[in-house]
Design an enzyme around this catalytic site. Structure first.
Site, short mmCIF file in Angstrom:
data_model
loop_
_atom_site.label_atom_id
_atom_site.label_comp_id
_atom_site.label_asym_id
_atom_site.label_seq_id
_atom_site.Cartn_x
_atom_site.Cartn_y
_atom_site.Cartn_z
N LYS A 79 38.55 9.78 11.02
CA LYS A 79 39.12 11.09 11.36
C LYS A 79 38.99 11.43 12.85
O LYS A 79 39.76 12.18 13.40
CB LYS A 79 38.43 12.20 10.54
CG LYS A 79 36.94 12.28 10.77
CD LYS A 79 36.26 13.30 9.87
CE LYS A 79 35.92 12.81 8.50
NZ LYS A 79 34.96 11.70 8.37
N HIS A 207 25.01 14.90 6.48
CA HIS A 207 25.60 15.00 7.81
C HIS A 207 24.90 16.14 8.51
O HIS A 207 24.95 17.27 8.04
CB HIS A 207 27.10 15.22 7.73
CG HIS A 207 27.81 14.92 9.03
ND1 HIS A 207 27.47 15.54 10.21
CD2 HIS A 207 28.81 14.06 9.33
CE1 HIS A 207 28.23 15.07 11.19
NE2 HIS A 207 29.06 14.17 10.69
N SER A 210 28.28 17.87 13.40
CA SER A 210 28.81 17.03 14.47
C SER A 210 28.30 17.52 15.83
O SER A 210 28.12 18.72 16.05
CB SER A 210 30.34 17.06 14.43
OG SER A 210 30.85 15.98 15.17
N GLU A 284 27.78 7.04 9.72
CA GLU A 284 29.22 7.29 9.87
C GLU A 284 29.51 7.90 11.24
O GLU A 284 30.04 9.01 11.34
CB GLU A 284 29.70 8.25 8.77
CG GLU A 284 29.50 7.73 7.36
CD GLU A 284 29.57 8.86 6.32
OE1 GLU A 284 29.81 10.03 6.69
OE2 GLU A 284 29.36 8.55 5.14
#
Ligand code: PLP
Length: 423
Positions: A79, A207, A210, A284
């Protein structure tokens, strides 16, 4: 800076902007290509925005990643930047891929990547996308709810599931945990439910958000995964995969933070998942690989000056790329990125408060929520934004009829040879 001498030796082979990648010769650099393209457009009287992608950066990021985290297999987050040559270079380097949709699965599988090198890491998937993954043999799927388990049991009963947990993400520029991740306390129930549906849960993922700024977030999340592994084993699952997600910063200058994250991760792994336990660790990373690959170049297409009541001069610059193009994510970044101005000034120029707008007719179309200090510029001047490879062109739209920004790929002969060996 100024565009430089037109006769400068670039070391680039053939025509400068073929649809083929530009091969950099000895001494050639992507930065020189940026300046050369500005010059070429200026001579032609054109102002088109563009990007240059330096694909060699991917190889050096990969090396840095593996050196710092030798026991972690990177599954690049598609993505972030799904340009075909970016994916091809990464495939040739040997990374796996994190896909979020059928479209991304199709793209990666279409490059000849084996389904075993893919994780379908969107915990909330459409049924048709799950069915597609099952048809193509993509087995690793993440989930964070009982509803997702019900869909997977019906449409992909042979999946190897990874339970995504919630984690502390307040130290990240782009938090994700309000939308994704199960609370650790709920994991026992989910693992039991999976067992009753006859599904195999093989691991846990998270996660940290970000562009994470707090390396310790990984430590807490890894400790939580250890608890989830114990719950899974008690429920009868063979837990063998730890997925660290993304979050690693990618902007130039963030290397020290990445190294610190790697130290935290290596220590937490040794404590909670010691060697010899047979646990495979993957991550990832998206922006870590892609951010510094691309440089964006835009032009000032309109300008307005105004005077504040106190007599302060303010400027508004209208650029030919904006929120609806490659700069969508800027509005969510806490600190505005100051561009490099391509213009010569007689001396230290006077700076003015400036607002940067995009080209569409929507007033929301501005680059940054805050003003920035820039010198007096004019219509036709160029601005360069480095570190534009992550979540930029992949988020662009054609709203108002403005085309998606053109990206020129540049690479060394070594990377070209590597590409020839891609799957
Ligand atoms: N994995 C998942 C599931 C994500 O949602 C994202 C980004 O949103 C990533 C990986 C990549 O994150 P980053 O670019 O911060 O490395």
């Amino acid at each position: 800076i100024h565009p430089g001498d037109p006769r400068e030796q670039l070391g680039a082979s053939g025509s400068l902007w073929p649809s083929e990648p530009i091969i950099l010769g000895p001494g050639g650099s992507a930065r020189q290509l940026v300046l050369r393209k500005i010059q070429e457009l200026s001579i032609e009287g054109r102002q088109d925005p563009f990007m240059v992608a330096d694909l060699d950066v991917l190889a050096s990021r990969h090396q840095t990643f593996l050196q710092a985290l030798p026991q972690v297999q990177p599954f690049y987050a598609v993505k972030c930047n799904n340009r075909p040559r970016v994916l091809l270079v990464l495939a040739a380097l040997g990374t796996g891929f994190d896909c979020a949709s059928q479209g991304e699965l199709e793209q990666v599988l279409g490059l000849g990547v084996a389904p075993s090198r893919i994780i379908f890491a969107n915990p909330c998937k459409a049924v048709s996308h799950i069915q597609y993954a099952a048809r193509c043999g993509v087995q690793l799927l993440t989930f964070d709810s009982e509803e997702e388990l019900t869909k997977v049991a019906q449409h992909h009963p042979g999946a190897r599931l990874v339970l995504r947990i919630q984690t502390q993400d307040s130290g990240s520029t782009f938090p994700l945990n309000a939308k994704f991740g199960a609370q650790v306390e709920a994991c026992g129930g989910l693992l039991q439910a999976a067992r009753e549906l006859g599904l195999a849960v093989v691991g846990a993922s998270f996660h940290v958000g970000s562009d994470c700024q707090t390396p310790q977030s990984y430590r807490q999340a890894i400790a939580d995964c250890r608890r989830v592994f114990e719950m899974g084993r008690r429920a009868g699952h063979h837990m063998s995969l730890l997925d660290l997600g993304g979050g690693f910063p990618g902007i130039e200058g963030s290397e020290a933070k990445f190294e610190e994250m790697a130290r935290v991760i290596n220590a937490a792994r040794a404590e909670y998942f010691p060697e010899g336990t047979g646990v495979q660790v993957i991550a990832e990373p998206g922006r870590f690989y892609a951010e510094s690959v691309c440089t964006a170049v835009v032009n000032i297409i309109a300008k307005k000056a105004s005077l504040e009541p106190g007599g302060q001069r303010k400027l508004a610059y209208y650029l030919n790329e904006g929120y609806y193009g490659a700069f969508r994510i800027f509005l969510r970044e806490p600190v505005p990125r100051t561009p490099i101005v391509v213009k010569e000034f007689p001396s230290e120029p006077c700076l003015f408060p400036c607002t940067l707008y995009g080209p569409t007719c929507d007033a929301f179309d501005r680059l940054f929520p805050k003003e920035m200090q820039l010198p007096e510029l004019d219509v036709g001047d160029w601005l360069i934004f480095p570190d534009m490879g992550a979540y930029k062109s992949s988020m662009s739209s054609t709203f108002n009829g403005f085309p998606i920004i053109t990206v020129y790929d540049a690479m060394s002969p070594q990377i070209r040879s590597l590409l020839e060996s891609a799957p």
